[in-house]
Design an enzyme around this catalytic site. Sequence first.
Site, PDB file in Angstrom:
ATOM      1  N   SER A 236       0.816  -1.201   0.000  1.00 44.37           N
ATOM      2  CA  SER A 236       0.000   0.000   0.000  1.00 44.37           C
ATOM      3  C   SER A 236       0.860   1.266   0.000  1.00 44.37           C
ATOM      4  CB  SER A 236      -0.949  -0.053   1.199  1.00 44.37           C
ATOM      5  OG  SER A 236      -1.985   0.872   1.064  1.00 44.37           O
TER       6      SER A 236
ATOM      7  N   HIS B 134      -8.127  -4.737  -1.307  1.00 43.29           N
ATOM      8  CA  HIS B 134      -6.907  -3.935  -1.400  1.00 43.29           C
ATOM      9  C   HIS B 134      -5.672  -4.772  -1.098  1.00 43.29           C
ATOM     10  CE1 HIS B 134      -4.185  -0.631  -1.300  1.00 43.29           C
ATOM     11  NE2 HIS B 134      -4.044  -0.624   0.006  1.00 43.29           N
TER      12      HIS B 134
ATOM     13  N   ASP C  57      -9.093  -2.856  -7.351  1.00 43.04           N
ATOM     14  CA  ASP C  57      -8.699  -2.147  -6.133  1.00 43.04           C
ATOM     15  C   ASP C  57      -9.152  -0.687  -6.225  1.00 43.04           C
ATOM     16  OD1 ASP C  57      -7.416  -0.965  -3.979  1.00 43.04           O
ATOM     17  OD2 ASP C  57      -5.592  -2.150  -4.212  1.00 43.04           O
TER      18      ASP C  57
END
Length: 727
Positions: free
Chosen positions: A559, A690, A645
């Site tokens: 991330s 995610h 995502d």
Amino acid sequence: MQRKSKLFLQALKYSIPHLGKCMQKQHLNHYNFADHYYNRIKLKKYHLTKCLQNKPTVSELARNIPSRSFSSKDFLPIKQENEKSLSENMDAFEKVRTKLETQPQEEYEIINAEVKHGGFVYYQEGCCLVRSKDEEADNDNYEVLFNLEELKLDQPFIDCIRVAPDEKYVAAKIRTEDSEASTCIVVKLSDQPVMEASFPNVSSFEWVKDEEEEDVLFYTFQRNLRCHDVYRATFGDNKRNERFYTEKDPSYFVFLYLTKDSRFLTINIMNKTTSEVWLIDGLSPWDPPVLIQKRIHGVLYYVEHRDDELYILTNVGEPTEFKLMRTAADTPAIMNWDLFFTMKRNTKVVDLDMFKDHCVLFLKHSNLLYVNVIGLADDSVRSLKLPPWACGFIMDTNSDPKNCPFQLCSPIRPPKYYTYKFAEGKLFEETGHEDPITKTSRVLRLEAKSKDGKSVPMTIFHKTDSEDLQKKPLLVHVYGAYGMDLKMNFRPERRVLVDDGWILAYCHVRGGGELGLQWHADGRLTKKLNGLADLEACIKTLHGQGFSQPSLTTLTAFSAGGVLVGALCNSNPELLRAVTLEAPFLDVLNTMMDTTLPLTLEELEEWGNPSSDEKHKNYIKRYCPYQNIKPQHYPSIHITAYENDERVPLKGVVNYTEKLKEAITEHAKDAGEGYQAPNVVLDIQPGGNHVIEDSHKKITAQIKFLYEELGLDSTSVFENLKKYLKF
């Protein structure tokens, strides 16, 4: 009294869907999660429950899921010198995987979403929501309340459970691994339980009981990752469902939290730096809510309740770190807040738990864990330094007012139970089998000096009997965003790497939250480059102190951690041999200039506003990974991305990969024949989640990539993985 499965700050932190370019399932510390609301991990023989026996195994599903992988081998016409060794290594990996998939194994089982209420334990068993009597929770004697297969979802799991006060209803939030979308079901508890209602896209939810003994469910509605609406619903003969509150500012989100004594339901309205809390009377939920304090830019506060007093954890005043204040519940405004307890410098408040006569603070100070027990009758404080191996807390769901149980964990050690007993004033640790990792590994806490002289903490793991650490492979972890701690929950693949001789290093750089709110402030907006300088200093310090060398150094992040990793690959690629990234944020500038994306407005406090502020725009250009790619030698990079995502759009990851390939190709032409070009692998997985932390396919692909790039034999590491993973 129902006990929430996450406490206070963790409930807010891990239940909201708005942590930016990060999804903690929860993951805390979380969490650790996996970090679904409350997880406990125990060693047991894996067996399929009846309602799962006809389902395919995880490995079968992984093999059948289509994915698209692209490698630099596809576009560079350069012969790889180690093709034979890579082929042999691949054959060894495939043989071991085949063997593992046909053998029963012992592993750590993660048990999700468990709630105790009225002598029962509510939890997921196989594909069903069930309950059993508390004393029979570990047996197979349970009552099925709802079969998740009725929702027609692919591999659904229960993310959160809430039981109505009088136990007439139970609500559960259902999700799937490949999507952040959720459904909240309400089951009426009777001789024949039946689903009373279902609500799509629910984020947080809590029960209260009104003056007429009617159960009222409050819940927040999530749309495009934004959570602005609060609803309340009743069931039975008096069904209704109405919108109760709407937040107008798109940069804020809304989350519900029920105080531990169930006296107040709090509506928490917050962004990254500012919050506002409203109280709903748990005895009169139809009355208008009461505002505690109107939002003040830069002021965060969270609320608990005990004996008609509000305990407020806030950063108001100097220093701008969290401190505990209190005020009478009927005079909640900020001018009435009295200072009750202050934290030491460099302290992160992980969580707070309230008891009848005590308040317990879970703290991280100078990279070590502590528990502070405050006596509310005499204002006494007992500070307990926890074992140095511990890196994270997992909060328990116990409602016993006499004890405060919790678990401690580390990346290489499964959670261990501890209980603080108020009467004895002592901390008791779980007895029994001692994990052998305590004798076969070491944990070190070191510091690196950044460019500006700031000390940056690091946590290091390696085998006790390792000789000549300079020749050992090193895997560095980093995050450094949103004031969130680097994830240090137990991960079996990390344990296996240490057993196989690897050194693990966790770099707690600025932008994260390990040393408190100021540590975050010093690494966001126009100070984001501090995090990059910290990461560079950490890796150079590790090499300087004899931990591995650049040719054996790898770096991993997920991330928003991808920002610092991508920036380092541009500025100092010679420090690294290989990199693995998952759902990485790599195109900061273009993403933050696109206000149509669901999280852009909420992210302005972290990255800045390049659309309207030229200073922010120019600063982002200095570190943005995509903007700074250039023809040079890069480390090999493996990227896992997810097709749908919503947090990190796939377009940005693909654009980064293509631009990186072009730069490598250009550099390879100038480098001449014999140049060993790096591999760039983009693995696009289906689904809209995610980060899928426990994906067997992802874990094995990343480990295989690292071993191949470093030219290491992977046979033993996959043999050891069978102890932990469900192949």
